[in-house]
Each structure stands twice: as structure tokens, then as C-alpha cells.
Design an enzyme around this catalytic site. Structure first.
Site, short mmCIF file in Angstrom:
data_model
loop_
_atom_site.label_atom_id
_atom_site.label_comp_id
_atom_site.label_asym_id
_atom_site.label_seq_id
_atom_site.Cartn_x
_atom_site.Cartn_y
_atom_site.Cartn_z
N HIS A 150 -43.47 59.45 -35.97
CA HIS A 150 -43.45 58.28 -36.86
C HIS A 150 -43.54 56.99 -36.05
CE1 HIS A 150 -41.71 55.94 -40.38
NE2 HIS A 150 -41.35 55.16 -39.38
N GLU A 151 -42.72 56.88 -35.00
CA GLU A 151 -42.72 55.66 -34.19
C GLU A 151 -44.03 55.51 -33.41
OE1 GLU A 151 -40.65 53.36 -34.68
OE2 GLU A 151 -39.29 54.56 -35.91
N HIS A 154 -46.54 54.07 -35.71
CA HIS A 154 -46.41 52.62 -35.77
C HIS A 154 -47.15 51.97 -34.60
CE1 HIS A 154 -43.84 52.04 -39.16
NE2 HIS A 154 -42.73 52.52 -38.63
N HIS A 160 -45.48 51.48 -43.14
CA HIS A 160 -44.83 52.48 -43.99
C HIS A 160 -45.62 52.73 -45.27
CE1 HIS A 160 -40.95 51.22 -41.82
NE2 HIS A 160 -41.25 52.46 -41.43
#
Length: 428
Positions: A150-151, A154, A160
Site C-alpha cells: 500500500h505504501e 503511494h 486512496h
């Protein structure tokens, strides 16, 4: 290592000033960890660091904020070896499914500097003003490979899913149950700023927060799915989904690598940018052309109750399935064990399914284990469940699910202990 200030309304501070606070409860997602260690209130949407000038999109549009591949990165010299392994696993996932690659090189600028900071957070996309762009992963963040994924997403340019400008068509937020210091974590992007690639809303996206994110009363949801079947599909980080992968491939123009390759992939799959002779398949499908069932995880090789193909007739049949972890302590697996089943019927028929029971660690967000049903568009995440209360209606009868065609896909995921279930099915 410099970390630039972050700016949003009513808050101007420096990450250097963030208090460490108490350690995070293990095995939750990045938003929970940041809230518990006391950094969530300093980060846009709970885990995003921003500089003064920014453009907010589901994925970035500006070419100068996409990384030239391979993306250079370095590990802080004190970064734990176990955490390093989780980062490499997450990078490997993205590299195998997309054209995105990574190269460890601390002497190239700009590059991503990965360190054990306070909480789990990243900037979105390449920040041209930074020579060393920070990616913070405290140890709790690396308990789960797909929190790390997830990071990294980013860092590569993803915002999101629940921040999309059109999100109100798909979810609602109960602000009365949100920690007052974290209401800004549910900021919604405007349609003018949004670039969600005209993709369908993906409840199961690795970029979506969970149903109870930042809740004051953890027995009540914060995020409500407009289609309640998807209430437990949000934010459980079982894996980055087929849609997540496809969006990464679009963002980095990966499809150009296989532009001259005939697409023989089935079920909405497509040639893999990392190897055009292979297919990127929707979750639950495998084989050379997505024509068969996805293989079970390595840890299930001796589990005779894991995976298979079932044939539905007009007479109701039952079957028992299970996925097991051999983890029975306070630790959980960083990546879930998984099994898949295909239920098939003759052409012109559909499949009716009732889940009779689920035996599994039960939580509102199904963050440990989950049973998934795919009944129509196999490129999207299906409804997920981990408690009996999820599968019974208000009259204490099992809910009835029906596929749109002659195929239904069942997936079972487990990071802790085991998940057992019984299903009744028939062709209709």
C-alpha cells in the site's frame, strides 16, 4: 535524512515533531498503526505526507511525478532485516505483475529512502523538490506485506480508493463515529482533480480503508458500503487486487510492452508486461491463459480440503472447505495462505449458493481471514465474510447468493489460525 513539512488546513507541523506515542497494536493496517502511535493526525488522509504544492488524484496525472524506472531506493542502515524482507516481497509483487521495477542505489538522486520512522507513511508519486524522498515503515507496518505494498503504491503515484470524487455513489462515512482528530482522513477529492482512469469502484483495493477505520466505537462501522454485500471487502489487505495491478499498468504505460502480443488471456486477463508470454489473471484464475483455477499457496500443499472444481446440478449439494496457517500464537502470517474453488454449471444456468457456516477468527473488517464469493465480474473483488453474522439475514436464515452465469469463484484467505466453511450449492 530530511523530511519536509506537511500542510493541510489548520495544521502546519514537521514530522520531526511527531511524538512516538505507544506502540501500535499488531496486525492492523497502516491507518490503525498511525493512529495508535500518534502520527495519524499529522498526515493527509491518515498516511500521506504532502508538500505545499500538490495535486490530489486517485492516481497522479503529471508525468514529472512518475518515477523513471527502475525506481531507485535505499534502506536506512538501521532498517531491520525482517522489515527489509517484507519490503522486498512487496516490491517483487509489483514487479511480477507490472512493468514497475526497483533498484537499490543510495547514490542516485532523487531516490526513495526507506527507514524505520514513526508509523507507516509515504509521499504520493515522485517529489521533484526532494533529493531523498522518505518512506516510513515502523516494525508494525511490516507485519503485513500488503500494508507495505500500500505504501509503495503511494510512492509510485496512488491515492486512496475511498477518496475518489465519486465515492459517495459507493460508500457513506459516519462522521459521528470518527475520531474527531482524524475526520480529515476521509477527505474527498474533487472530480476536476481526480484521475481514476474511468475504473470501476474497487471495494477490495489495497488502497481502500477498512469498515471500522478510525472508529470511536469499534463495534460500529465508519464506512458503509452502499451495496452491503461489500461491507467486509473493504480494507482487509488480503492482497493487491487485479484492479490495483491493472491501474498500475495503466499509470506506467506498461501495456505498451506487449502491444504486438495477441491477447489470448481469458476472464479479462491480459499479457503480463514482465513477460508477454504469460497472463495477468483475475484473482482466482491461473494457467497459461487464465483458463483454469489459481494454484493454492505453498503452505496448503498437504491440505486436501483446499481448492478444486465442483459441478452444480439442479439437486442441492454441499461441500466443506478449509485454509490453514499452522499459526496459533500472537503472530500472524505477513501474506495470507489461500485456496480457490470454481463451481461450474451447464450453459444457460446460474449457481445458487448458501454459506451454511464459517469457523474463523471473527472481526468487523475481516482483517485476519476472509471467505470471498465472486459471482459476476471476476476482475473485481467479490463479497467477503469471516463471521456467521455476515452470512445470515435478520431472520437467522443463510443469505442466498446467485451467480450471473454458469461459473462462481470461491476464495479463502487466512493469516491466522484457520478458516473452515460449509457451502450448499445448486444450478438454477
Amino acid at each position: 535524512m530530511q523530511i519536509l513539512p506537511i500542510f493541510f488546513p489548520l495544521l502546519i507541523t514537521s514530522l520531526h515533531a511527531i511524538p512516538r506515542g505507544r506502540r501500535a497494536v499488531r496486525n492492523r493496517n497502516e491507518g490503525d498503526i498511525n493512529s495508535l502511535v500518534g502520527v495519524g493526525q499529522y498526515l493527509y488522509q491518515g498516511d500521506i505526507a504532502v508538500v505545499k504544492s500538490r495535486a490530489r488524484r486517485a492516481v497522479i496525472r503529471q508525468k514529472h511525478k512518475k518515477w523513471k524506472l527502475p525506481m531507485p531506493y535505499s534502506f536506512d542502515r538501521n532498517f531491520p532485516s525482517r522489515s527489509r524482507q517484507r519490503v522486498l516481497e512487496a516490491m517483487q509483487f509489483w514487479s511480477e505483475k507490472t512493468c514497475v521495477t526497483f533498484h537499490e542505489n543510495r547514490y542516485v538522486y532523487p531516490h526513495v529512502s526507506i527507514f524505520e520512522g514513526n508509523g507507516c507513511w509515504s509521499f504520493v508519486g515522485k517529489q521533484p523538490s526532494l533529493r531523498e524522498q522518505s518512506l516510513s515503515l515502523e516494525r508494525s507496518c511490516t507485519d503485513h506485506t500488503f500494508v507495505v505494498a500500500h505504501e509503495i503504491a503511494h510512492t509510485l503515484g496512488f491515492y486512496h480508493e475511498h477518496a475518489r470524487g465519486d465515492r459517495d455513489q459507493f460508500i457513506s462515512i459516519d462522521y459521528s463515529n470518527v475520531n474527531p482528530n482524524l475526520t480529515f482522513a476521509f477527505a474527498k477529492e474533487s472530480e476536476k482533480q481526480l484521475d481514476h482512469q474511468e475504473a470501476a469502484y474497487e471495494y477490495g483495493s489495497v488502497m481502500h480503508y477498512s469498515v471500522d477505520q478510525f472508529a470511536v466505537n469499534t463495534n460500529r462501522p465508519v464506512i458503509y458500503a452502499r451495496d452491503q454485500k461489500f461491507a467486509q471487502a473493504m480494507g482487509n489487505r488480503m492482497r493487491a487486487t487485479f484492479q490495483d495491478v491493472s491501474r498500475m499498468n495503466v499509470l506506467y504505460n506498461c501495456h505498451e510492452r506487449c502491444a504486438n502480443t495477441l491477447n489470448r488471456c481469458q476472464q479479462g486477463g491480459y499479457p503480463a508486461p514482465s513477460d508477454c508470454s504469460q497472463c495477468v489473471c483475475p484473482d482466482g484464475f491461473g494457467g497459461n491463459f487464465c483458463e483454469t483455477i489459481e494454484a493454492h499457496s505453498v503452505g496448503q500443499k498437504d491440505n486436501s480440503d483446499c481448492g478444486g472444481v465442483l459441478w452444480a446440478s439442479e439437486t442441492s449439494q454441499t461441500f466443506y472447505g478449509a485454509v490453514r496457517t499452522r499459526v496459533h500464537s500472537n503472530s500472524v502470517l505477513p501474506t495470507p495462505e489461500h485456496c480457490f474453488w470454481h463451481i461450474r454449471a451447464s450453459q444457460g444456468k446460474s449457481i445458487e449458493i448458501q454459506i451454511k457456516n464459517i469457523i474463523s477468527p471473527c472481526s468487523m473488517s475481516c482483517s485476519f481471514n476472509a471467505l470471498e464469493l465472486k459471482l459476476s465480474n471476476f476482475t473485481m473483488t467479490g463479497p467477503r465474510f469471516c463471521c456467521d453474522e455476515h452470512i445470515y439475514n435478520r431472520y437467522s436464515q443463510p443469505k442466498v447468493f446467485q451467480s450471473e452465469g454458469p461459473l462462481a469463484v470461491i476464495g479463502a484467505y487466512a493469516r491466522y489460525d484457520y478458516l473452515d466453511f460449509n457451502i450448499e450449492y445448486r444450478a438454477v
